[in-house]
Structures are given as structure tokens and as C-alpha cells.
Write an enzyme that holds these catalytic residues in place. Structure first.
Site, PDB file in Angstrom:
ATOM      1  N   ASN A  37     -41.679-127.770 -41.111  1.00  0.00           N
ATOM      2  CA  ASN A  37     -41.815-127.318 -42.493  1.00  0.00           C
ATOM      3  C   ASN A  37     -41.994-128.578 -43.341  1.00  0.00           C
ATOM      4  O   ASN A  37     -41.033-129.277 -43.646  1.00  0.00           O
ATOM      5  CB  ASN A  37     -40.548-126.543 -42.893  1.00  0.00           C
ATOM      6  CG  ASN A  37     -40.617-126.009 -44.308  1.00  0.00           C
ATOM      7  OD1 ASN A  37     -41.533-126.347 -45.067  1.00  0.00           O
ATOM      8  ND2 ASN A  37     -39.654-125.187 -44.672  1.00  0.00           N
ATOM      9  N   ARG A  44     -45.103-124.136 -41.015  1.00  0.00           N
ATOM     10  CA  ARG A  44     -45.046-123.289 -42.195  1.00  0.00           C
ATOM     11  C   ARG A  44     -46.181-123.720 -43.128  1.00  0.00           C
ATOM     12  O   ARG A  44     -46.296-124.898 -43.474  1.00  0.00           O
ATOM     13  CB  ARG A  44     -43.707-123.481 -42.905  1.00  0.00           C
ATOM     14  CG  ARG A  44     -43.646-122.690 -44.175  1.00  0.00           C
ATOM     15  CD  ARG A  44     -42.411-122.995 -44.964  1.00  0.00           C
ATOM     16  NE  ARG A  44     -42.359-122.133 -46.136  1.00  0.00           N
ATOM     17  CZ  ARG A  44     -41.798-122.478 -47.271  1.00  0.00           C
ATOM     18  NH1 ARG A  44     -41.213-123.647 -47.401  1.00  0.00           N
ATOM     19  NH2 ARG A  44     -41.780-121.663 -48.281  1.00  0.00           N
ATOM     20  N   HIS A  71     -42.419-116.319 -49.447  1.00  0.00           N
ATOM     21  CA  HIS A  71     -41.228-116.048 -48.625  1.00  0.00           C
ATOM     22  C   HIS A  71     -41.532-114.986 -47.559  1.00  0.00           C
ATOM     23  O   HIS A  71     -40.631-114.285 -47.086  1.00  0.00           O
ATOM     24  CB  HIS A  71     -40.053-115.503 -49.472  1.00  0.00           C
ATOM     25  CG  HIS A  71     -39.429-116.505 -50.397  1.00  0.00           C
ATOM     26  ND1 HIS A  71     -38.934-116.133 -51.627  1.00  0.00           N
ATOM     27  CD2 HIS A  71     -39.183-117.810 -50.276  1.00  0.00           C
ATOM     28  CE1 HIS A  71     -38.427-117.191 -52.239  1.00  0.00           C
ATOM     29  NE2 HIS A  71     -38.563-118.239 -51.426  1.00  0.00           N
ATOM     30  N   ARG A 131     -36.787-121.625 -61.925  1.00  0.00           N
ATOM     31  CA  ARG A 131     -37.998-120.944 -62.405  1.00  0.00           C
ATOM     32  C   ARG A 131     -37.621-119.722 -63.231  1.00  0.00           C
ATOM     33  O   ARG A 131     -36.679-119.016 -62.910  1.00  0.00           O
ATOM     34  CB  ARG A 131     -38.867-120.467 -61.231  1.00  0.00           C
ATOM     35  CG  ARG A 131     -39.406-121.581 -60.379  1.00  0.00           C
ATOM     36  CD  ARG A 131     -40.384-121.034 -59.329  1.00  0.00           C
ATOM     37  NE  ARG A 131     -40.532-122.011 -58.270  1.00  0.00           N
ATOM     38  CZ  ARG A 131     -40.308-121.741 -56.986  1.00  0.00           C
ATOM     39  NH1 ARG A 131     -39.949-120.535 -56.583  1.00  0.00           N
ATOM     40  NH2 ARG A 131     -40.453-122.693 -56.089  1.00  0.00           N
ATOM     41  N   GLU A 157     -36.043-118.330 -41.234  1.00  0.00           N
ATOM     42  CA  GLU A 157     -37.491-118.506 -41.326  1.00  0.00           C
ATOM     43  C   GLU A 157     -38.032-119.334 -40.162  1.00  0.00           C
ATOM     44  O   GLU A 157     -39.113-119.065 -39.653  1.00  0.00           O
ATOM     45  CB  GLU A 157     -37.848-119.155 -42.676  1.00  0.00           C
ATOM     46  CG  GLU A 157     -37.640-118.169 -43.824  1.00  0.00           C
ATOM     47  CD  GLU A 157     -37.665-118.797 -45.202  1.00  0.00           C
ATOM     48  OE1 GLU A 157     -36.619-119.348 -45.604  1.00  0.00           O
ATOM     49  OE2 GLU A 157     -38.695-118.741 -45.872  1.00  0.00           O
TER      50      GLU A 157
END
Ligand code: AMP
Length: 419
Positions: A26, A110, A199, A260, A403
Site C-alpha cells: 500500500n 492497493r 474504501h 474532511r 483491507e
């Protein structure tokens, strides 16, 4: 019968085991996280991360499996991604898990943005690299780093399949009614403006694990997945396929997140430009980095926010309430989108750990069949678990996400598929 008799092999010579390990990478703009997995039993052989790439105080942290030794950590300059992957390779080598091992089946990467093009994990070739590059305008922070990771890993093991697993793929099943913004179609198409969602590996993994927890096939279950980490997104999953998700063209849309804003009236941007005199870049930074929980109360860690709320801090309480209000709106919206909901699953750092968030998010929703049992919700646990009371109409669950495991599973399935 084969026209070519196979050469005689001594019967006592064991066949080499097929490669069964997958390395997951990743690659972020200044960090690389990695995990090496043995896919025959899903065990973690090693994991680690390289942080602050390009600085003098880069950190390399390597954690071998318990049988291979203690975690190791060192700081010092790691100039770029190539140096970061070399540092990782050295650490793996020291554990007898070198990248040159024939046991390695593939490297899974990823990749944040796959646009509409990549609906599945994909073995990387020049055309795939070019397409990921073409998507940089819609993922300027992530796709360049992901590309660098793929190129660097390819240089280390050019013979090995490099597989790209996209954050957006799981959401490509969204109907056009959910994926399109109601803006001029030609302008949207020209600039590829639509809702992609992110996601995806987490939503895919958690929705499947939720079905397993209920003892059902994913095709038979409708789930609302709430991925609440520093970034946060919700998805509506019908029978294993995503039908709506809260992030859009970029990960800025939707829920209130650590830094965010999530949903705002787009006219906020015009207003801040015309009346506030701010530049587009300043507003971009404001909405992505200085908003959400941190913008509302100065903290983005839910632990600290809860501590402040419990101490009577009004600012933290308002931030918490705004976070929960938005979450509840999305639960209601996705209930309506799905029509029938079998489960609501909480996952990621906040979703897995913050019992007060879970309790507040479903408070007052008993009419929809949503309730949590206070004892179950407050109990510590590590695996997937139900927190709704027995006999509840809708199962409410905590389902830890993974993940890296999902990327490894998808990568391994792809490279083992017969051509
Ligand atoms: P993630 O992005 O999934 O790694 O989630 C990171 C976030 O999870 C942190 O910013 C914290 O807000 C939150 N978090 C982690 N542990 C806890 C905890 N025990 N209680 C509340 N929030 C937590």
C-alpha cells in the site's frame, strides 16, 4: 494419449510446492505499508511500514510473525520509494522471507482510483499502467504514489505478476441513478465527473464477513457498511453488490471524517472564493485537511473527543453530534435505498472501537428495527460480533476490516485462475 511421452522423473523427488505467498503493498505519497501472507492458511508472515519517505527521519518498522522474532524499528533517511522497498526487502531477507523466494506467487498493490475501467483486480501491464496514469487528474494524491509502488516492485521482481486491486472496483456495480451527479451530462462525461466511491476493498470484505457472521450467503443479505476510520464512508450492499456509497468523485463527499468535511453545499466553494477571497487550492486544503472533526473541535481522534465530551467540553460535544447526525442520515438513506436491511456493520478504527459512536448512531432507530444491546456494545472483543439484542429485526454488528487480507485474497485468486 499424449504424443510426447513425459520424461521419466524419479518418483522419490518431491514436487516443489506451488507458490502460495502474496506480498501486499500500500504505497502512499510518503509511506509504504506492506504485509506478507501465506495464503494456504491466511497467516501473516511479516508486516511493516516505511514512513516519512524523503525526510531525514524516515521510520522503518518491521514486524515478523511471532515465531520469527521481535518487531524491529529504525530511523534514518529513506530517500524515495525505491529505497523504501529496498529497506522492506532487506527486512524480509533477514527473516528468511526474501523477495527472491520461489514461494512468492504475486505482489498485490492497493490502487486508489480505477475509474469505471477497472471493475476487477487486474494483472499490471503497460496498458494498465497507462490507464492508472490517465486517472491521475481524479486522484492526484494517490494514483501517482500507487504507480511508483508498482513500478518499483516490478523492478525488484520483473518475473512476478503484479496485481492492481482498486478501491473503486467494488462500487462499479452502482446503478447510474446512484453514480451520476445531476449536472450537465456532456460536461460530466467530458471530465469523467461521477461518483466512484472508495474504501471498496473494506466494504467488500466487511459485507461478506457480515453475511458469514449471520450464517448466510452474501447473495442473500442486504448490509449497510459503516467504515469509520480517519477517512469514513458508508455503503449500501444488496446481495453482495454495492448499490450506493457515500464517497463520490473523490473521498471528500459523504460522512464527517477526521479532517474532511464530507457533504457541503457546493456553493460554499463559490462563496469562499468570491466573498472570502480564498483560492481553489486553499479551499481544497480547508475541506480536505482542516475540516471534519479537526475543523469543528481541533481534534480528529475519537478517543480524545470522547474524553472531552465526558469532561463537559461543549465544542467537542457539538463536533460529536454533527458527526452522529450525518451518520444517522446515511443509515436512514441507505435503509430507504435497500428497502430491506438485514444488518448494519460498523468497521475501521472508530467503528470497531468507539462504543459511544455505535450507540449514538442507532439511538432512536428502534422503529427501523435497529437497536444495540448496551452490554454487548460495551464489551471488548476482537473478531466479528453482534451487538444487537437477541431477536432484533436488523442485526447490528462490529466487523473488523482487513483491507490487506482482501487485497491478498483477490490477488491470489486472480493469479491462480487458469488462463
Ligand atoms: P483508521 O483510519 O481505520 O486507522 O482509524 C483511525 C481512527 O480510529 C483514529 O483517528 C481514532 O479516531 C479512531 N480510534 C482508534 N482507536 C479508538 C478507540 N479505542 N476509541 C475511539 N476511537 C478510536
Amino acid at each position: 494419449m499424449s504424443p510426447h511421452p513425459s520424461p521419466a522423473t524419479p518418483s522419490d523427488e518431491p514436487r516443489p510446492a506451488p507458490p502460495s505467498r502474496v506480498l501486499v503493498l500500500n504505497s502512499g505519497s510518503s509511506s509504504v505499508k506492506y504485509r506478507l501472507l501465506e495464503m494456504s492458511d491466511g497467516s501473516r508472515l511479516a508486516s511493516g511500514l516505511v514512513e516519512r519517505i524523503g525526510e531525514r527521519t524516515s521510520l522503518v518498522r518491521h514486524t515478523p510473525s511471532a515465531s520469527r522474532g521481535e518487531p524491529r524499528e529504525r530511523t534514518g533517511p529513506v530517500a524515495d520509494h525505491e529505497a523504501a522497498l529496498k529497506a522492506m526487502a532487506e527486512e524480509l531477507d533477514a527473516d528468511g522471507l526474501g523477495l527472491d523466494s520461489p514461494a512468492l506467487a504475486a505482489i498485490g498493490h492497493r490502487v486508489v482510483h480505477g475509474g469505471m475501467h477497472f471493475t476487477e483486480p487486474t494483472v499490471v501491464d503497460e496498458a494498465v499502467l497507462a490507464e492508472i496514469e490517465r486517472l491521475i487528474p481524479v486522484a492526484p494524491l494517490h494514483n501517482p504514489a500507487n504507480l511508483t509502488g508498482i513500478r518499483t516492485a516490478t523492478a525488484l521482481r520483473p518475473d512476478l505478476p503484479q496485481v492492481a486491486v482498486f478501491d473503486t472496483s467494488f462500487h462499479t456495480t452502482m446503478p447510474e441513478s446512484a453514480a451520476r451527479y445531476a449536472i450537465d451530462v456532456r460536461t460530466a462525461d467530458e471530465h469523467r465527473v461521477r461518483r466512484y466511491g472508495f474504501h471498496g476493498t473494506s466494504h467488500a470484505y466487511v459485507s461478506r464477513e457480515t453475511a458469514r457472521l449471520l450464517g448466510k450467503a452474501p447473495e442473500d443479505v442486504n448490509v449497510i457498511v459503516l467504515h469509520l476510520g480517519n477517512g469514513a464512508s458508508a455503503s449500501a450492499v444488496r446481495g453482495g453488490r454495492c448499490v450506493d456509497t457515500s464517497m463520490g468523485l473523490t473521498p471528500l463527499e459523504g460522512l464527517v471524517m477526521g479532517t474532511r468535511s464530507g457533504d457541503v453545499d457546493p456553493a460554499v466553494i463559490f462563496h469562499l472564493t468570491r466573498v472570502g477571497g480564498m483560492s481553489v487550492d486553499e479551499i481544497d486544503t480547508l475541506l480536505n485537511k482542516k475540516s471534519g472533526l479537526v475543523g469543528l473541535c481541533g481534534d480528529n481522534d475519537m478517543r480524545e473527543i470522547r474524553r472531552r465530551v465526558d469532561a463537559g467540553d461543549e465544542e467537542a460535544k457539538l463536533a460529536f453530534d454533527i458527526y452522529i447526525h450525518r451518520l444517522k442520515k446515511y443509515i436512514g438513506a441507505y435503509y430507504a435505498v435497500l428497502g430491506r436491511v438485514d444488518a448494519v456493520a460498523f468497521t475501521a478504527g472508530v467503528g470497531e472501537n468507539a462504543a459511544p459512536v455505535r450507540e449514538a448512531a442507532v439511538a432512536g432507530l428502534a422503529g427501523l428495527g435497529l437497536e444495540v444491546d448496551a452490554g454487548r456494545n460495551g464489551a471488548r472483543g476482537t473478531g466479528p460480533r453482534l451487538i444487537s439484542p437477541d431477536g432484533a429485526r436488523v442485526a447490528v454488528a462490529v466487523v473488523p476490516t482487513d483491507e490487506e487480507m482482501e487485497i491478498a485474497t483477490q490477488t491470489y485468486a486472480l493469479v491462480r485462475k487458469p488462463n
